[in-house]
Design an enzyme around this catalytic site. Structure first.
Site, PDB file in Angstrom:
ATOM      1  CE  LYS A 177      -1.727   3.101   1.990  1.00 12.96           C
ATOM      2  NZ  LYS A 177      -1.653   4.545   1.654  1.00 12.96           N
ATOM      3  CD  GLU A 250      12.871   3.580   8.638  1.00 10.08           C
ATOM      4  OE1 GLU A 250      12.561   4.463   9.467  1.00 10.08           O
ATOM      5  OE2 GLU A 250      13.219   3.805   7.481  1.00 10.08           O
ATOM      6  CB  CYS A 284      13.776   7.669   7.624  1.00  9.36           C
ATOM      7  SG  CYS A 284      14.420   6.430   6.512  1.00  9.36           S
ATOM      8  CD  GLU A 382      11.521  12.632  11.035  1.00 13.84           C
ATOM      9  OE1 GLU A 382      10.345  12.408  11.336  1.00 13.84           O
ATOM     10  OE2 GLU A 382      12.239  11.820  10.428  1.00 13.84           O
TER      11      GLU A 382
HETATM   12  P1  NDP Z   1       2.250   8.487   7.693  1.00 16.15           P
HETATM   13  O1  NDP Z   1       2.851   7.651   8.746  1.00 16.15           O
HETATM   14  O2  NDP Z   1       0.944   9.088   7.929  1.00 16.15           O
HETATM   15  O3  NDP Z   1       2.107   7.657   6.334  1.00 16.15           O
HETATM   16  C1  NDP Z   1       2.931   6.556   5.980  1.00 16.15           C
HETATM   17  C2  NDP Z   1       2.064   5.499   5.281  1.00 16.15           C
HETATM   18  O4  NDP Z   1       1.095   4.964   6.183  1.00 16.15           O
HETATM   19  C3  NDP Z   1       1.267   6.033   4.113  1.00 16.15           C
HETATM   20  O5  NDP Z   1       1.205   5.053   3.102  1.00 16.15           O
HETATM   21  C4  NDP Z   1      -0.090   6.261   4.735  1.00 16.15           C
HETATM   22  O6  NDP Z   1      -1.114   6.332   3.803  1.00 16.15           O
HETATM   23  C5  NDP Z   1      -0.204   5.050   5.613  1.00 16.15           C
HETATM   24  N1  NDP Z   1      -1.169   5.142   6.687  1.00 16.15           N
HETATM   25  C6  NDP Z   1      -1.715   6.250   7.251  1.00 16.15           C
HETATM   26  N2  NDP Z   1      -2.522   5.906   8.260  1.00 16.15           N
HETATM   27  C7  NDP Z   1      -2.504   4.557   8.347  1.00 16.15           C
HETATM   28  C8  NDP Z   1      -3.123   3.602   9.210  1.00 16.15           C
HETATM   29  N3  NDP Z   1      -3.939   3.973  10.207  1.00 16.15           N
HETATM   30  N4  NDP Z   1      -2.869   2.305   9.027  1.00 16.15           N
HETATM   31  C9  NDP Z   1      -2.030   1.895   8.052  1.00 16.15           C
HETATM   32  N5  NDP Z   1      -1.417   2.748   7.193  1.00 16.15           N
HETATM   33  C10 NDP Z   1      -1.648   4.060   7.340  1.00 16.15           C
HETATM   34  O7  NDP Z   1       3.295   9.571   7.330  1.00 16.15           O
HETATM   35  P2  NDP Z   1       3.026  10.972   6.585  1.00 16.15           P
HETATM   36  O8  NDP Z   1       3.106  10.743   5.164  1.00 16.15           O
HETATM   37  O9  NDP Z   1       1.780  11.633   7.082  1.00 16.15           O
HETATM   38  O10 NDP Z   1       4.245  11.834   7.096  1.00 16.15           O
HETATM   39  C11 NDP Z   1       4.208  12.358   8.410  1.00 16.15           C
HETATM   40  C12 NDP Z   1       5.589  12.409   9.014  1.00 16.15           C
HETATM   41  O11 NDP Z   1       6.157  11.089   9.028  1.00 16.15           O
HETATM   42  C13 NDP Z   1       6.574  13.249   8.237  1.00 16.15           C
HETATM   43  O12 NDP Z   1       6.489  14.572   8.608  1.00 16.15           O
HETATM   44  C14 NDP Z   1       7.886  12.625   8.609  1.00 16.15           C
HETATM   45  O13 NDP Z   1       8.337  13.197   9.795  1.00 16.15           O
HETATM   46  C15 NDP Z   1       7.542  11.181   8.856  1.00 16.15           C
HETATM   47  N6  NDP Z   1       7.894  10.340   7.718  1.00 16.15           N
HETATM   48  C16 NDP Z   1       8.856   9.412   7.909  1.00 16.15           C
HETATM   49  C17 NDP Z   1       9.254   8.632   6.862  1.00 16.15           C
HETATM   50  C18 NDP Z   1      10.306   7.622   7.022  1.00 16.15           C
HETATM   51  O14 NDP Z   1      11.009   7.333   6.059  1.00 16.15           O
HETATM   52  N7  NDP Z   1      10.436   6.996   8.179  1.00 16.15           N
HETATM   53  C19 NDP Z   1       8.693   8.793   5.522  1.00 16.15           C
HETATM   54  C20 NDP Z   1       7.648   9.760   5.449  1.00 16.15           C
HETATM   55  C21 NDP Z   1       7.280  10.505   6.520  1.00 16.15           C
HETATM   56  P3  NDP Z   1      -1.487   7.795   3.211  1.00 16.15           P
HETATM   57  O15 NDP Z   1      -0.256   8.417   2.683  1.00 16.15           O
HETATM   58  O16 NDP Z   1      -2.417   7.466   2.150  1.00 16.15           O
HETATM   59  O17 NDP Z   1      -2.068   8.556   4.375  1.00 16.15           O
END
Ligand code: NDP
Length: 476
Positions: A177, A250, A284, A382
């Site tokens: 997903k 992660e 990240c 972050e």
């Molecule tokens: P999220 O954790 O919201 O999203 C990551 C993934 O999880 C997306 O595919 C999202 O779908 C999905 N998701 C959201 N809610 C759920 C749920 N309840 N159950 C299962 N899957 C879910 O991250 P964001 O994109 O909102 O980014 C927010 C913050 O996260 C950033 O500001 C950054 O700090 C951090 N981040 C960290 C990353 C890393 O590499 N560790 C990468 C990106 C962000 P959808 O996008 O459709 O909501």
């Protein structure tokens, strides 16, 4: 309806898009220009249901192939990625925003092939645990079953491969997903990879967080691999309580770099800069706060300003650019708010910090911030953007305490010329990885994962294979 990928030329960006686009789907906009890149179909919980059922049905036959056969198919998938590399990189650049050049889109597509080939080459043999003449015990690694993988928008293709390459190698099937911000890149990648794989071994269901929750909360998912925010990771962990699905989480971090007194500022400036600004800081395991001794402070600041000035930011498809926009408005607002907090706290902006108000893309200028307190939000939260706060220290113990002072612990780095001294500091840092004289240098052979609220579970290398397996001990 989308076109059948098997009859489409997947070596052109237009071909990739025609195989996945839904003319009535949601518009995806280029974060650099605002232009429409394509229209994505939206999946649904019902589609998750069907994908998980198909993955479950396909799994026994996939697991019954030999590790060598699966390795051959992973190598063929890497060949397919290489044949479509430029088209994939262009689509990724337009959807995610990252430039083609620099450690960005072409680099990411190259890493996808490299990770597939590395996993194809790994051999996870059974381990003999006891052999004393009376008792023999050995540990085998079996596939877990069906893996649900949820990914972010920063490295959408590469992180998907990080999740599915080891999983497939071990005989699992996978349902992905992708982030709703970057669905096209991941669907295109899966079409390309699936030219080499049997049906239903790897599938992708685009959609929003609710679709992600339908996948991670599904009773028939055996393991969840998640990369994203700590908050979503916590929600996933709660929902996995019923199914007892295994987890690899992660969850990002706020990586510290510590420069030691004997470092050579001119020699390390380039690597320091790219350790922080890779993918325009949306990584990240990028360095997000840098601790520098007072004796080197002005030199390090000056050297970083020079590298920043020589690193153009702009539209991804223009070859000269090595830095791009923030991927989305939400992230832009987070970054802008944190830089404002730094200014309000009296910090000194060395370069950047002054975004152009009216512009089509989410460009935030490369920003270096000096004379900032360790408890300023730009340091303690972050920021995930093209910004680096540089904190002055006079006492190394204090710098280590500051580096360890947050709830997260993904990566960290130590910079100096005396390797033993660097290693002593490294041993005191609370992080899943500590790099010496580099930062964020992931390698498919070397395990990677977080501690504290950066999550748990390892990816990459033989350890990564073990984390997409279940142990099976046989003894006599
Ligand atoms: P999220 O954790 O919201 O999203 C990551 C993934 O999880 C997306 O595919 C999202 O779908 C999905 N998701 C959201 N809610 C759920 C749920 N309840 N159950 C299962 N899957 C879910 O991250 P964001 O994109 O909102 O980014 C927010 C913050 O996260 C950033 O500001 C950054 O700090 C951090 N981040 C960290 C990353 C890393 O590499 N560790 C990468 C990106 C962000 P959808 O996008 O459709 O909501």
């Amino acid at each position: 309806m989308t076109t059948d990928a098997s009859t489409t030329d997947l070596t052109t960006t237009a071909g990739l898009l025609s195989a996945i686009e839904d003319p009535h789907g949601r518009e995806i906009h280029d974060p650099a220009t605002g232009e429409v890149v394509g229209r994505t179909r939206e999946g649904s919980p019902a589609e998750i249901e069907a994908a998980v059922a198909a993955a479950r049905k396909a799994q026994p036959a996939w697991a019954a192939t030999s590790a060598q056969e699966r390795s051959e198919l992973l190598n063929q998938a890497a060949d397919a990625i290489e044949a479509s590399a430029e088209a994939l990189a262009e689509l990724l650049s337009r959807e995610q925003g990252k430039p083609l050049n620099g450690p960005n889109a072409r680099f990411e597509v190259g890493a996808c092939a490299a990770w597939l080939r590395a996993n194809a080459a790994f051999e996870l043999e059974p381990e003999v645990l006891v052999e004393d003449g009376e008792t023999h015990a050995e540990l085998h690694y079996r596939p877990v079953g069906v893996i649900g993988a949820v990914g972010p928008w920063n490295w959408p293709m590469m992180i998907s491969v990080w999740q599915f390459a080891p999983a497939l190698k071990m005989g699992n099937t996978v349902v992905l997903k992708p982030s709703e911000y970057t669905p096209l890149s991941v669907q295109a990648l899966v079409d390309v990879v699936n030219q080499a794989l049997p049906a239903d071994v790897l599938s992708v269901v685009p959609g929003d967080g609710a679709v992600g929750a339908a996948l991670t909360g599904h009773a028939d998912i055996d393991k969840i691999m998640f990369t994203g925010s700590t908050k979503t990771g916590q929600a996933i962990m709660r929902s996995a309580a019923d199914s007892l699905a295994r987890l690899t989480l992660e969850l990002g971090g706020n990586d510290a770099g510590i420069v030691l007194e004997d470092a050579d500022p001119a020699a390390i400036a380039g690597d320091l800069f790219w350790g922080a600004f890779i993918n325009t800081g949306q990584t990240c395991a990028a360095m997000k706060r840098l601790y520098v001794p007072e004796s080197l402070y002005d030199q390090v600041c000056q050297a970083l300003v020079e590298v920043a000035g020589a690193s153009p930011m702009g539209v991804g498809l223009e070859e000269e650019n090595v830095l791009g926009p923030l991927q989305n408005k939400q992230q832009y607002d987070i970054v802008a708010g944190l830089v404002q907090a730094a200014k309000d706290g009296g910090a000194r902006v060395l370069t950047g910090g002054d975004p152009v108000a009216e512009q089509p893309g989410y460009f935030y200028p490369t920003t270096l911030v000096a004379d900032i307190d360790n408890d300023n939000p730009l340091v303690s939260e972050e920021q995930f953007g093209p910004v680096l706060p540089i904190i002055k220290y006079t006492d190394l113990d204090q710098a280590i305490e500051w580096a360890n002072g947050l709830e997260v612990g993904l990566g960290s780095s130590v910079w100096g010329t005396d390797l033993d001294a660097c290693r002593k500091v490294a041993a005191r840092l609370q992080a899943g990885s500590t790099w010496i004289n580099k930062h964020g240098a992931v390698d498919p052979r070397i395990p990677f994962g977080g501690v504290k609220k950066s999550g748990f579970g390892l990816e990459f290398g033989l350890e990564g294979l073990k984390h997409v397996s279940v142990p099976h001990v046989i003894s006599w």
